[in-house]
Design an enzyme around this catalytic site. Structure first.
Site, PDB file in Angstrom:
ATOM      1  N   SER A 115       0.845  -1.197   0.000  1.00  0.00           N
ATOM      2  CA  SER A 115       0.000   0.000   0.000  1.00  0.00           C
ATOM      3  C   SER A 115       0.873   1.236   0.000  1.00  0.00           C
ATOM      4  CB  SER A 115      -0.897   0.015   1.240  1.00  0.00           C
ATOM      5  OG  SER A 115      -1.596   1.242   1.340  1.00  0.00           O
TER       6      SER A 115
ATOM      7  N   TYR B 149      -2.486   0.010  10.195  1.00  0.00           N
ATOM      8  CA  TYR B 149      -2.517  -0.456   8.805  1.00  0.00           C
ATOM      9  C   TYR B 149      -1.201  -0.118   8.110  1.00  0.00           C
ATOM     10  CZ  TYR B 149      -3.998  -1.006   3.951  1.00  0.00           C
ATOM     11  OH  TYR B 149      -4.084  -1.390   2.628  1.00  0.00           O
TER      12      TYR B 149
END
Length: 237
Positions: free
Chosen positions: A129, A142
């Protein structure tokens, strides 16, 4: 053609990758938790074999992968914990993010990589990501899991490149998937994607296919895929 294992193949990027690889002629083992989605995948293409699997269940994963030759591993399964200040996070959400986004990917890789090393061939991809490489508020855990995946991919590449095994980190920016469906309401999700066209899961899948098509002596260690037009800044006042 190659035999590929794609985790998190029930929806989003994983689903798109499974379909793209199947259309390219690869034999795809599509692992996911949704029985309905997997049955739909089975019906969609003869090259897809669905595997209903919770990637955090080590015994189930070992049983599912026993006897399978895997040439391409796409570690895609992941979750987005609720957005918010780290000080307010539930420990259960932290544990789930670490287990699914990081520990499971390492575990599945460990199950598959010895056979690749024995054959001195294979390709391992991780869906990372942009949050691993940039700072965003409300996403500390995250971001930590994806930064750890980035570091693991780099270290794994150093370990395995002498055996001809390629390792690629996929770094998506804003992709229009169901990743936020459990933590944001429909109106908020719609607003995320209304300002400018987001990257689509199929765009990521086409890039994965292109990377796999490179000759064995060429490795894409990381590719970033982000929207062409950035999200406009929020209006003041």
């Amino acid at each position: 053609m190659a035999k590929a294992l794609v985790t998190g193949a029930s929806s989003g990027i994983g689903l798109a990758i499974a379909l793209e690889l199947a259309r390219a002629g690869h034999q795809v083992y599509a692992a996911g938790r949704s029985e309905k989605a997997l049955n739909d995948l089975r019906a969609s293409h003869a090259n897809i074999t669905p595997i209903q699997l919770d990637v955090t269940d080590r015994e189930a994963a070992e049983a599912a992968l026993e006897g399978l030759q895997i040439d391409v591993l796409v570690n895609n399964a992941g979750i987005m914990p609720p957005l918010g200040n780290f000080a307010d996070m539930d420990m259960a959400d932290i544990d789930s993010a670490l287990e699914i986004n990081l520990s499971a990917a390492i575990m599945i890789t460990r199950m598959v990589v010895p056979q690749m090393r024995d054959r001195e061939a294979g390709h391992i991809l991780f869906t990372g990501s942009a949050a691993a490489h940039s700072v965003f508020p409300g996403m500390a855990v995250y971001s930590a899991t994806k930064a750890a995946i980035s570091g693991f991919a780099a270290g794994l590449r150093a370990d395995l490149s002498p055996f001809g095994i390629r390792v690629t980190e996929i770094v998506p920016g804003r992709v229009e998937t169901a990743l936020y469906k459990d933590i944001l309401d429909a109106e908020t999700r719609s607003a995320m994607y209304s300002a400018s066209k987001a990257v689509q899961p199929e765009d990521v899948a086409r890039m994965v296919s292109a990377v796999l098509d490179l000759p064995e002596w060429a490795t894409v260690s990381r590719f970033d895929i982000v929207p062409t037009r950035p999200t406009p800044p929020a209006k003041k006042g």
